[in-house]
Design a protein around this motif. Structure first.
Motif, PDB file in Angstrom:
ATOM      1  N   GLU A  38       0.808  -1.219   0.000  1.00 44.42           N
ATOM      2  CA  GLU A  38       0.000   0.000   0.000  1.00 44.42           C
ATOM      3  C   GLU A  38       0.843   1.273   0.000  1.00 44.42           C
ATOM      4  OE1 GLU A  38      -3.237   0.234  -0.454  1.00 44.42           O
ATOM      5  OE2 GLU A  38      -3.586  -1.915  -0.408  1.00 44.42           O
ATOM      6  N   HIS A  39       1.904   1.312   0.799  1.00 40.78           N
ATOM      7  CA  HIS A  39       2.712   2.531   0.889  1.00 40.78           C
ATOM      8  C   HIS A  39       3.687   2.672  -0.281  1.00 40.78           C
ATOM      9  CE1 HIS A  39       5.780  -0.168   2.466  1.00 40.78           C
ATOM     10  NE2 HIS A  39       4.985  -0.471   3.489  1.00 40.78           N
ATOM     11  N   GLY A  40       3.883   1.606  -1.072  1.00 39.20           N
ATOM     12  CA  GLY A  40       4.696   1.683  -2.270  1.00 39.20           C
ATOM     13  C   GLY A  40       6.196   1.668  -2.059  1.00 39.20           C
ATOM     14  N   ASP A  41       6.651   1.452  -0.841  1.00 39.90           N
ATOM     15  CA  ASP A  41       8.083   1.468  -0.539  1.00 39.90           C
ATOM     16  C   ASP A  41       8.578   0.030  -0.377  1.00 39.90           C
ATOM     17  OD1 ASP A  41      10.612   1.580   0.733  1.00 39.90           O
ATOM     18  OD2 ASP A  41      10.121   3.494   1.668  1.00 39.90           O
ATOM     19  N   TRP A  42       9.258  -0.486  -1.398  1.00 38.42           N
ATOM     20  CA  TRP A  42       9.680  -1.882  -1.422  1.00 38.42           C
ATOM     21  C   TRP A  42      10.654  -2.202  -0.292  1.00 38.42           C
ATOM     22  CZ3 TRP A  42       8.194  -6.365  -2.991  1.00 38.42           C
ATOM     23  CH2 TRP A  42       9.086  -7.412  -3.130  1.00 38.42           C
ATOM     24  N   ILE A  43      11.610  -1.335  -0.039  1.00 39.18           N
ATOM     25  CA  ILE A  43      12.597  -1.585   1.020  1.00 39.18           C
ATOM     26  C   ILE A  43      11.926  -1.588   2.392  1.00 39.18           C
ATOM     27  CG2 ILE A  43      14.669  -0.681   2.155  1.00 39.18           C
ATOM     28  CD1 ILE A  43      15.576   0.244  -0.638  1.00 39.18           C
ATOM     29  N   LYS A  44      11.038  -0.647   2.622  1.00 38.14           N
ATOM     30  CA  LYS A  44      10.294  -0.603   3.883  1.00 38.14           C
ATOM     31  C   LYS A  44       9.490  -1.902   4.048  1.00 38.14           C
ATOM     32  CE  LYS A  44       6.689   2.054   6.222  1.00 38.14           C
ATOM     33  NZ  LYS A  44       5.817   3.228   6.128  1.00 38.14           N
ATOM     34  N   TYR A  45       8.857  -2.341   2.974  1.00 40.22           N
ATOM     35  CA  TYR A  45       8.075  -3.580   2.996  1.00 40.22           C
ATOM     36  C   TYR A  45       8.950  -4.770   3.379  1.00 40.22           C
ATOM     37  CZ  TYR A  45       5.858  -7.739   1.035  1.00 40.22           C
ATOM     38  OH  TYR A  45       5.357  -9.002   0.841  1.00 40.22           O
ATOM     39  N   LEU A  46      10.120  -4.891   2.750  1.00 38.88           N
ATOM     40  CA  LEU A  46      11.016  -6.000   3.051  1.00 38.88           C
ATOM     41  C   LEU A  46      11.480  -5.952   4.504  1.00 38.88           C
ATOM     42  CD1 LEU A  46      13.194  -6.245  -0.165  1.00 38.88           C
ATOM     43  CD2 LEU A  46      11.327  -7.747   0.542  1.00 38.88           C
ATOM     44  N   ASN A  47      11.785  -4.760   5.003  1.00 37.62           N
ATOM     45  CA  ASN A  47      12.202  -4.617   6.391  1.00 37.62           C
ATOM     46  C   ASN A  47      11.086  -5.007   7.351  1.00 37.62           C
ATOM     47  OD1 ASN A  47      14.835  -3.793   5.850  1.00 37.62           O
ATOM     48  ND2 ASN A  47      14.247  -1.643   5.737  1.00 37.62           N
ATOM     49  N   GLU A  48       9.874  -4.571   7.059  1.00 36.28           N
ATOM     50  CA  GLU A  48       8.723  -4.925   7.897  1.00 36.28           C
ATOM     51  C   GLU A  48       8.474  -6.433   7.861  1.00 36.28           C
ATOM     52  OE1 GLU A  48       6.213  -0.784   7.344  1.00 36.28           O
ATOM     53  OE2 GLU A  48       5.635  -2.547   6.184  1.00 36.28           O
ATOM     54  N   LYS A  49       8.540  -7.003   6.665  1.00 33.28           N
ATOM     55  CA  LYS A  49       8.285  -8.429   6.518  1.00 33.28           C
ATOM     56  C   LYS A  49       9.359  -9.251   7.232  1.00 33.28           C
ATOM     57  CE  LYS A  49       7.172 -11.852   3.080  1.00 33.28           C
ATOM     58  NZ  LYS A  49       6.677 -12.103   1.777  1.00 33.28           N
ATOM     59  N   GLY A  50      10.621  -8.815   7.146  1.00 33.07           N
ATOM     60  CA  GLY A  50      11.718  -9.507   7.794  1.00 33.07           C
ATOM     61  C   GLY A  50      11.643  -9.459   9.305  1.00 33.07           C
ATOM     62  N   SER A  51      11.147  -8.351   9.851  1.00 34.04           N
ATOM     63  CA  SER A  51      11.065  -8.211  11.304  1.00 34.04           C
ATOM     64  C   SER A  51       9.872  -8.973  11.876  1.00 34.04           C
ATOM     65  CB  SER A  51      10.981  -6.737  11.702  1.00 34.04           C
ATOM     66  OG  SER A  51       9.784  -6.157  11.235  1.00 34.04           O
ATOM     67  N   SER A  52       8.889  -9.320  11.038  1.00 33.43           N
ATOM     68  CA  SER A  52       7.716 -10.044  11.540  1.00 33.43           C
ATOM     69  C   SER A  52       7.882 -11.556  11.433  1.00 33.43           C
ATOM     70  CB  SER A  52       6.469  -9.607  10.783  1.00 33.43           C
ATOM     71  OG  SER A  52       6.541 -10.012   9.429  1.00 33.43           O
ATOM     72  N   GLU A  53       8.947 -12.025  10.794  1.00 31.80           N
ATOM     73  CA  GLU A  53       9.150 -13.476  10.644  1.00 31.80           C
ATOM     74  C   GLU A  53      10.002 -14.023  11.760  1.00 31.80           C
ATOM     75  OE1 GLU A  53       9.399 -14.989   6.456  1.00 31.80           O
ATOM     76  OE2 GLU A  53       9.992 -12.931   6.171  1.00 31.80           O
TER      77      GLU A  53
END
Length: 53
Positions: A38-53
């Protein structure tokens, strides 16, 4: 990429370091079966996804 690749190109307006420029993006013609960032920021998305796993 343009010839029979399932993509089309679109021109977009960008602002880089307070300078407005025209850009070109390639858009996939089919609806992907994946998450929408939704926010369109791929790096932010990867960081968020990595911290939730």
């Amino acid at each position: 990429m343009e010839l029979f690749g399932g993509y089309h190109r679109e021109y977009v307006d960008l602002e880089i370091e307070q300078q407005k420029v025209k850009g070109l993006i390639y858009v996939y013609d089919e609806k992907p079966e994946t998450e929408v960032i939704e926010h369109g920021d791929w790096i932010k998305y990867l960081n968020e996804k990595g911290s939730s796993e």
